[in-house]
Design a protein around this motif. Sequence first.
Motif, PDB file in Angstrom:
ATOM      1  N   TYR A   1      19.661  19.663  37.521  1.00  0.00           N
ATOM      2  CA  TYR A   1      19.232  18.295  37.777  1.00  0.00           C
ATOM      3  C   TYR A   1      19.418  17.925  39.245  1.00  0.00           C
ATOM      4  O   TYR A   1      18.518  17.388  39.876  1.00  0.00           O
ATOM      5  CB  TYR A   1      20.009  17.329  36.876  1.00  0.00           C
ATOM      6  CG  TYR A   1      19.678  15.879  37.131  1.00  0.00           C
ATOM      7  CD1 TYR A   1      18.480  15.345  36.664  1.00  0.00           C
ATOM      8  CD2 TYR A   1      20.539  15.074  37.855  1.00  0.00           C
ATOM      9  CE1 TYR A   1      18.159  14.033  36.904  1.00  0.00           C
ATOM     10  CE2 TYR A   1      20.228  13.755  38.095  1.00  0.00           C
ATOM     11  CZ  TYR A   1      19.042  13.231  37.621  1.00  0.00           C
ATOM     12  OH  TYR A   1      18.724  11.932  37.866  1.00  0.00           O
TER      13      TYR A   1
ATOM     14  N   SER B   1      16.423  17.181  41.793  1.00  0.00           N
ATOM     15  CA  SER B   1      16.204  15.854  42.355  1.00  0.00           C
ATOM     16  C   SER B   1      16.451  15.843  43.858  1.00  0.00           C
ATOM     17  O   SER B   1      15.946  14.980  44.564  1.00  0.00           O
ATOM     18  CB  SER B   1      17.063  14.802  41.641  1.00  0.00           C
ATOM     19  OG  SER B   1      18.412  15.155  41.704  1.00  0.00           O
TER      20      SER B   1
ATOM     21  N   GLY C   1      12.392  14.927  40.088  1.00  0.00           N
ATOM     22  CA  GLY C   1      13.691  14.341  39.777  1.00  0.00           C
ATOM     23  C   GLY C   1      13.551  13.016  39.053  1.00  0.00           C
ATOM     24  O   GLY C   1      14.292  12.736  38.108  1.00  0.00           O
TER      25      GLY C   1
END
Lengths: 338, 357
Positions: free
Chosen positions: B94, B98, B105
């Motif tokens: 993640y 992002s 993201g």
Amino acid sequence: MIPGYFYQPGSSRVQECTARHSGDSIAIYADDECLCESSVETLQVSAHLPGQASELTFSDGARFVPLDTGYRWPFQRRKSALLARLESNLVLIAGALVATPVLLYALLFKLVPGIAVTAVQTMPDVVVEQMGQQSMTLIERTALSPSELSAEQQQAVRDLWQDTLAQLDLSVDKYRIDVYRSDHFGANAFALPHGQVVVTDELALLLAEQPDALRAILLHEIGHVERMHSIRLASQAAVASIAIAILLGDMDIVAEVVLGSGSALMDLQFSQNMEWEADNYALAQLARLGYSGEDFAQALESLVSLDEDEEHSWLKYLSTHPSLQERIEHARTYTLSP
Amino acid sequence: MDSTSTPSAAQPGSQTVPSQLQFTGNGKEYFGIWIVNILLTLLTLGIYSAWATVRNKQYFYGHTVLDGHRFDYLATPLQILKGRLLAVGLFVIYSVVSGYFPLVGVLMALALVLLVPWMINQGLKFSMRMTRYRNIRFAFKGNFGDAMINFVVLPFFSILTLYLAMPWVLKRIDAYIHSNILYGDKPVHVQLQGKAYYKAALLVAVLGILMMMMLGVAFSLVADININPGELGAVNSGMFLIVPLYLFVISALQGIYQAQIRNHILNNAQIEDVAEFKSNLAPQRYALILATNAAAIVLTAGLAFPWAKVRKVRALAEATQVVVLPGADQVLDTAQQADSSFAEEAANVFDVDISLT
């Protein structure tokens, strides 16, 4: 005869009882009735914790907990007591007090940036390109609007840009410039990782009469791209947040604030260092191309005068940038060193 | 029939005498555990944090004693480690995505919204299942739909009402969490009232505005004396003053709110046939404890953390009594499916707040 509580398997019923330990077997008695008997081998003994009695768990799930919270079984394995001994060892505790800040510093300020730098070096161009384009899309939607400068004014910036690129032998395909109006950024310029540089209307107007100063600013932004600063910041942020997520198993809010402000300071320091790197890139190129560091100093001075009017943008600028005065002095005294 | 030994449940008719919840740990012992946990965690680059978590929890659960019996924390370090590794793995993906692909993201953040109710439910299931009192485990039986409504939809809706509905939403969240808890086969019942939440929120809002105004005045006085034009040091020293003060005030306000809400929940909760609860936590006392805790932690660069935590937990225990009802001896441990710790760890790593305290 060890007094304690006997907990029946799968039920909330509790009995007061005594445990009798003989040879390698344990028997639990309530008055004279034997509730449970088992060999030591099949018993589970709970971990050593200060102030908590060591409980026995029988294979059917029944448990015996001694009343004496300090009680330890003679057959309890030594290994399980090791942690408890370490945790009450004053020398180790004192050692931990010294070692912890050192280790934290080494991890957050040496290992994390080290990993981040390695990550940057192996970064494929596609990622860099995507990162730049996607960031630009987000910034464009949220903080930028089309330039309100006249076509000539915009062209002047572009010409200066093309001229600078040509002198530096940089790729015209990679490096591009755009002029935008922005209430959010004020007089500013910023670079995206894939080579796009954005100049705001305000900055272009401010330095319209001083193309040399504007060039110095553009060189500073090119420096950010050449040194891959955005990517390094993103890597550092990612690696640091992962490191903190791993280290912070469970901590209270206040501890998080203390560590959090540490990592914010870390970010601040990184971005300050990056500003110095970009400054030095600009100054080195100015010197190489036969211009003077004074151009850069003047560009910064124009920003100082602007700051006095706009306290708001002044605070924003301060947050990630070194002091303007320091940078101006540095630009004036810069000499190209090998 | 088994002769039960517990003082309050032993004699019929004595069930109206509440038992005092006790915390028997102390700051000195916990300091050793805490600092050695940190040291080993750093030396093992985070791996030991799973063992540290278990030891921490075992220490606090095991020192919480009710009616002569302690609570137990049952999760094993390997369970926590596996969950944590998975969660950190997800978090790595993640944060990398992002960081480098901001648009993707944003999409992932939206997907996360769908995951949040699931993570909260699984996290609560795991925490409850790992908590035991007298050979009976707790359980949680919430479902995705209710969690979605209470944790995602209603908070979003309260933004549209300029947060005026927020206290009501918080009441719904607390009701959802507590009324889905089981002790063995016995459900927990709570009767919560929005009024109590509005009262607490209003008090905190008024006090908060007053304190911020006072801080603002105090800070501007300090700033006027110190700031020389062009000298940045003055701003920085002001910041060093304002951050601890801010933490102090925030902690105090938190204490006032939490004490009132905790009293309201516990005084209106019961485990069917098993127990009723009494909480008489004085808001101003709890506010003082949390605020001085925060100040002590900041001023000692974190070293006061074990002392502060023990002090807080002890205050909470001292303010809590439990009326043990006659049915307390007839609870059966119901067979429950084992949940993974992954969701709980994921919820922790992604900072989704599911704390019960």
